[in-house]
Every structure is written in C-alpha cells, then in structure tokens.
Design a protein around this motif. Structure first.
Motif, PDB file in Angstrom:
ATOM      1  N   LYS A  58       0.807  -1.226   0.000  1.00 37.15           N
ATOM      2  CA  LYS A  58       0.000   0.000   0.000  1.00 37.15           C
ATOM      3  C   LYS A  58       0.839   1.273   0.000  1.00 37.15           C
ATOM      4  N   ARG A  60       1.954   2.339   2.846  1.00 36.95           N
ATOM      5  CA  ARG A  60       1.335   2.958   4.026  1.00 36.95           C
ATOM      6  C   ARG A  60       2.367   3.174   5.114  1.00 36.95           C
ATOM      7  N   SER A 145      -7.756  -0.772   3.887  1.00 35.09           N
ATOM      8  CA  SER A 145      -8.383  -0.705   2.568  1.00 35.09           C
ATOM      9  C   SER A 145      -7.342  -1.046   1.494  1.00 35.09           C
ATOM     10  N   ASN A 147      -6.190  -0.033  -1.269  1.00 36.34           N
ATOM     11  CA  ASN A 147      -5.792   1.021  -2.212  1.00 36.34           C
ATOM     12  C   ASN A 147      -4.342   1.402  -1.939  1.00 36.34           C
ATOM     13  N   SER A 153     -10.506   4.791  -1.123  1.00 36.34           N
ATOM     14  CA  SER A 153     -10.659   3.357  -0.850  1.00 36.34           C
ATOM     15  C   SER A 153     -11.384   2.689  -2.014  1.00 36.34           C
ATOM     16  N   GLU A 182     -15.648   3.412   4.859  1.00 37.84           N
ATOM     17  CA  GLU A 182     -15.017   2.549   5.847  1.00 37.84           C
ATOM     18  C   GLU A 182     -15.837   2.507   7.144  1.00 37.84           C
TER      19      GLU A 182
END
Ligand code: AMP
Ligand code: MG
Length: 349
Positions: A58, A60, A145, A147, A153, A182
């Motif tokens: 991701k 992230r 999520s 993405n 998302s 979400e």
C-alpha cells in the motif's frame, strides 16, 4: 508478480479458490478481498512478515495501525484483554457489520499491527467472502483498505486492480460493495466511548444500543497528549487531481452558486466538474455533471462516493464543485471523506 483476479460472486461455487486464498494468507502472503464497507488488503494478523507486506504493497506509513478482521467472538476474545459491557452490547448488536472496536490489546498481537499502541482495532465484517476467508485461514486477518495509500478506498475489484496490479498475488472479486465508506471506529478503551471515524453506524444508533452517551471526535487531528487517537487521521488523504471545493447551504442557493462559479471558471479557460445528487442533476450546466446518488437515500451516496471521486481522475476537468451534506442521515460519514478530498475548501452560503 502476476496478480490473479478471481470472481467469487457465488461463494458456494468457489470453495477451491477460497482455499487457495486462505492458504496464501496462512503462508504470509497478502490477498485483496471484498467486505461490506470497502475492499480490504488482508494478511495474517499474527505474522509480522505478512503485516510488513501489507504496509509495503500500500505504501502505508507503518505507524498507521491496521484493523484485525475476525469471524467469531472466540477470535475476538483472543486478541483483547477484556471486553467492557458497553463494547459487548455494541458487538452483539452490530456484528457482523461496519463497526470497528478499539480495546486494550492481548500480548500475542504484534506491535507492528497496532503501530506500537497498547490498543488494537477489531471488526467482524458482514460479508460472506470475508468471513469465509477468515474461517478458512483460521487466523485474524489484518486488513486496511486495498488502495495505494492516499488514494480513495476501493469499492470495486477494478479499483484494487488500478492500484495494486502486479504488487499482490490475488484479488477476490465480489462485485461492488454495499456500504462504500469505511467502518465506524469506536474507541471503547476510554470510560466514555469515542467515535474516532464516522461510518455507516451513526452516533445515535450506537447510543441507543449501548444505552449511554458516546463522544464524537470532531478534530481531524484527534491528538491526546501528543498521541493521535486514530493515527490514520494525521495523514494526508486523497485529493482529486482537479482542485475541489464543497458548496454548502440551501439547495437552490447552492445550485445558483455552483452554476455561477462554473461560468466564471469557463471564462478563465478551465473545465468544470460538478458532484451533485439525483435530485439536482438536471439543474447544472458545467462540463461534466455527475450524481453521487439520491439525497433522500444516503446509502446510495456512501455506496457511490469513492467511485465518483476516482472517476474524476480519468476525466478532463480542472475544477470540481461538490454539493455538501448537512441535515441528511450519514452526512457525517460522507462529509468526513468529501472534506478531506476537498482539502477543507468549503464555501458556505
Ligand atoms: P483503514 O485500514 O484504512 O480503514 O484504516 C484503519 C484506521 O483505524 C486508521 O485510521 C487507524 O488509525 C485506525 N486504528 C487502527 N488501530 C487503531 C488503534 N489501536 N487506535 C486507534 N485507531 C486505530
Ligand atoms: Mg484506508
């Protein structure tokens, strides 16, 4: 890496594919799967190596913790220290469903899942494919999520493909999701429960079920002694390529204002997009007018919101004006996402 896209519309016909997906999870790989809220990118929540793969796929930040997805209460109990009465009532009523609870974590939950926090986020999703995947994998599935970090998302498997094709081994395609935003995140680790992120389950519904007041964290940066309460809140969220502004106010005034702004922008040589509702879609004259759903049925709006936002990135517009939501049920959940997409640019008339 080649990404395998597997259709699982009828879960009963897909036991081989589900076994394969569960096997990947058990082995420490990641798999994207549908839930009722948005698509998740799942990995074995008790295995550090799998958790790292999620963050990596991701892009992230690793201090933004993940939600552990469970299929039954025994699994929930194994992940937390204790469940207060209020949390238990909420879980009994809303699970499986779009509510995530925050509770003090059990020792076995790796700290890479919780971003180093002493609490853990847990949710039981209301989606046959998600539940079956957790049951077959026999481990809690950590899943943000599915993405790329910073994008909207995914609410369809195509959105997951757009972001993660070639980065993960498998996507389970269950079609478009139902809820589209979400989960509502509720922190039950405090004396008074706090909603850290609004979602399909509202403050009013929650208070009615647990029989006591709930606090809404209205700050986008929910800082408490310097520690963000929902660490995800401190990160920049999705902004469309085009510059976006929300217009709030009485319906007729909003339509007039957006049409007037659109004319001015056209004179400046800009192409203008409008995000509106079925009730008003005929009233606009911009270059690209898109309805996000029916204002009188806000579940149609949550379901379509991210698809509409993603859609604008494929369109030739420079400026987007969006109607806002205030009085409608689920306005909080919708505005929470819209306001972030607009970088907090709001015109009130
Ligand atoms: P996502 O996976 O994209 O739905 O994001 C999960 C959200 O849950 C993020 O905003 C996190 O900050 C939040 N979250 C996860 N675990 C915790 C926790 N222990 N305490 C507070 N917020 C959490
Ligand atoms: Mg996310």
């Amino acid at each position: 890496m080649k990404t395998k896209l597997v259709k699982v519309q009828q879960i009963e016909d897909c036991s081989m594919q589900m076994k394969e997906a569960a096997e990947l999870i058990r082995r420490g790989e990641v798999v994207a799967f549908p839930t009722e809220t948005v698509y998740g990118l799942g990995g074995n929540g008790l295995l550090e190596e799998a958790v790292h793969k999620i963050y990596e796929a991701k892009g992230r930040p690793s201090d933004n913790p993940l939600i552990l997805h469970v299929c039954d209460m025994a699994m929930t109990e194994s992940l937390v220290q204790e469940i207060p009465e209020t949390a238990r009532k909420a879980m009994d009523y809303f699970w499986p469903g779009p509510m995530t609870v925050i509770l003090p974590k059990a020792e076995k939950v790796p700290s890479c899942v919780t971003g180093g926090l002493s609490t853990v986020a847990v949710r039981m999703p209301a989606h046959k494919t998600a539940l079956r995947l957790i049951q077959e994998a026999k481990v809690p599935i950590a899943a943000p999520s599915a993405n790329t970090s910073g994008r909207p998302s995914p609410t369809k498997a195509e959105h997951v493909m757009e972001d993660l094709d070639g980065r993960i081994p498998m996507i389970l395609d269950g079609g478009a999701v139902k809820v589209g935003v979400e989960s509502t995140i509720v922190d039950f680790s405090e004396a008074v429960p706090v909603i850290l992120r609004p979602g399909r389950i509202t403050k009013m519904e929650l208070e009615k079920v647990i029989g006591c007041p709930v606090r809404m964290n209205t700050a986008f940066l929910g800082k408490d002694n310097g520690v963000p309460k929902a660490p995800g809140m401190k990160y920049k969220h999705y902004a469309p390529k085009a510059d976006m502004t929300i217009v709030l106010g009485e319906r007729k005034a909003v339509i007039a204002k957006i049409n007037c702004l659109a004319v001015k922008q056209k004179e400046l040589g800009n192409r203008v997009g409008v995000i509106c509702t079925d009730e008003t879609v005929e009233e606009y004259t911009a270059d690209d007018v898109v309805s996000v759903g029916r204002r009188c049925n806000m579940e149609t709006v949550t379901a379509k919101l991210y698809d509409v936002l993603r859609g604008f990135d494929h369109k030739d517009v420079d400026i987007i004006y969006s109607e806002g939501f205030e009085e409608e049920p689920l306005s909080e959940a919708v505005m929470n996402r819209l306001v972030k997409a607009a970088g907090h640019k709001i015109i009130r008339i």
